[in-house]
Design a protein around this motif. Sequence first.
Motif, PDB file in Angstrom:
ATOM      1  N   ASP A  63       0.807  -1.226   0.000  1.00 44.11           N
ATOM      2  CA  ASP A  63       0.000   0.000   0.000  1.00 44.11           C
ATOM      3  C   ASP A  63       0.840   1.275   0.000  1.00 44.11           C
ATOM      4  O   ASP A  63       0.616   2.170  -0.821  1.00 44.11           O
ATOM      5  N   GLN A  64       1.793   1.360   0.921  1.00 44.73           N
ATOM      6  CA  GLN A  64       2.533   2.607   1.119  1.00 44.73           C
ATOM      7  C   GLN A  64       3.696   2.786   0.135  1.00 44.73           C
ATOM      8  O   GLN A  64       4.161   3.912  -0.054  1.00 44.73           O
ATOM      9  N   HIS A  67       1.729   0.846  -4.279  1.00 39.12           N
ATOM     10  CA  HIS A  67       0.552   1.607  -4.685  1.00 39.12           C
ATOM     11  C   HIS A  67       0.864   3.100  -4.755  1.00 39.12           C
ATOM     12  O   HIS A  67       0.543   3.787  -5.736  1.00 39.12           O
ATOM     13  N   LYS A  86      -6.629   2.120  -8.411  1.00 37.52           N
ATOM     14  CA  LYS A  86      -7.645   1.812  -7.390  1.00 37.52           C
ATOM     15  C   LYS A  86      -8.209   0.418  -7.632  1.00 37.52           C
ATOM     16  O   LYS A  86      -8.450  -0.345  -6.691  1.00 37.52           O
ATOM     17  N   PHE A  89      -5.500  -2.328  -6.699  1.00 36.55           N
ATOM     18  CA  PHE A  89      -5.212  -2.565  -5.284  1.00 36.55           C
ATOM     19  C   PHE A  89      -6.457  -2.692  -4.414  1.00 36.55           C
ATOM     20  O   PHE A  89      -6.337  -2.935  -3.209  1.00 36.55           O
ATOM     21  N   MET A  92      -7.019  -2.449  -0.345  1.00 32.45           N
ATOM     22  CA  MET A  92      -5.794  -2.749   0.382  1.00 32.45           C
ATOM     23  C   MET A  92      -5.514  -1.735   1.492  1.00 32.45           C
ATOM     24  O   MET A  92      -5.022  -2.092   2.568  1.00 32.45           O
ATOM     25  N   LYS A  93      -5.809  -0.459   1.265  1.00 33.59           N
ATOM     26  CA  LYS A  93      -5.538   0.557   2.276  1.00 33.59           C
ATOM     27  C   LYS A  93      -6.298   0.266   3.571  1.00 33.59           C
ATOM     28  O   LYS A  93      -5.751   0.408   4.673  1.00 33.59           O
ATOM     29  N   TYR A  96      -4.592  -2.671   5.303  1.00 31.80           N
ATOM     30  CA  TYR A  96      -3.351  -2.210   5.923  1.00 31.80           C
ATOM     31  C   TYR A  96      -3.632  -1.448   7.224  1.00 31.80           C
ATOM     32  O   TYR A  96      -2.982  -1.693   8.254  1.00 31.80           O
ATOM     33  N   TYR A 137     -11.167  -7.872  -1.330  1.00 30.25           N
ATOM     34  CA  TYR A 137      -9.811  -7.971  -1.879  1.00 30.25           C
ATOM     35  C   TYR A 137      -9.635  -9.262  -2.681  1.00 30.25           C
ATOM     36  O   TYR A 137      -9.093  -9.245  -3.794  1.00 30.25           O
TER      37      TYR A 137
END
Length: 283
Positions: A63-64, A67, A86, A89, A92-93, A96, A137
């Motif tokens: 994510d960090q 993405h 978007k 992923f 995913m945020k 996370y 997901y």
Amino acid sequence: MARKIGVYWVFTNIYVDDLRAIGTPIILEGTADDEKKKYHLYRIALEILTTERTYVDKLNLIDQVLHARLDAANERHNMFPDDVTKRMFSNMKSVYQLHHDFVLPQLEQRMQEWEKVKRIGDIMLRFAPFLKMYTEYVNNYEMAQKLINIWLVKSNRFRAIVDELSKLPECDNMLILNHMLVPVQRVPRYELLLKEYLKRLPGDSADRADAEKALTCVSAAAHHINNAMRKIHKFKKLLEIRDLLGGAVDLVSPSREFIKEGRLVKISARSGDHQERYLFLDG
């Protein structure tokens, strides 16, 4: 202090070292058998924590890093529409944030207090209902694969950025898709660890009820994920068979799924000749 009885003293020393490493006060008492049981229970709880740390690192990478860098690169070079990453992923945020902000800190705190509060089931039960977010997901994983592969072919710049990201030390020379599979595998791992924890947990433990409820929730989520992945693989197989047949037969429909394939021998009723065939079975 625990008594030195055979090889058990090795276990106790490991237990003490592990506790000291995470800053837990050391209190050893009772017989060797009692301490051995406590040790095994502790080791499973510790494995839940250590694997959670590794998992959060991987979620952070997805994510960090991956993405975020793809979004930044797209802003600079306008490789594809804004919603493409978007869709790659998915949510995913949220996954996370759940593990980074809530699950891992609670596990860290509990393991530091282990000698006072020897339980982990209550924490697992607390966040088990949130595992439902994995459904989105997992269901999107096939689409993510497809989108990434499309843009690897379609955009030289995208391919170059993905190759550059794969060379980051934390990526271990693996492509994005390899890392994105990790969340799919995490819930079944929780299930295995909780089963092992319950095997070691005394029958009269105050943590048993919570641990059993947590296992029920986690097992349901793992079952759903496994079913979703099987459906994805079966659907993918139908597409492969359709392409193999040159699109002559439309195999793809909501009511059809791949079951089995293999060679068989057809024996002619008239001549008795043996004719080899390759069969695709669907239902």
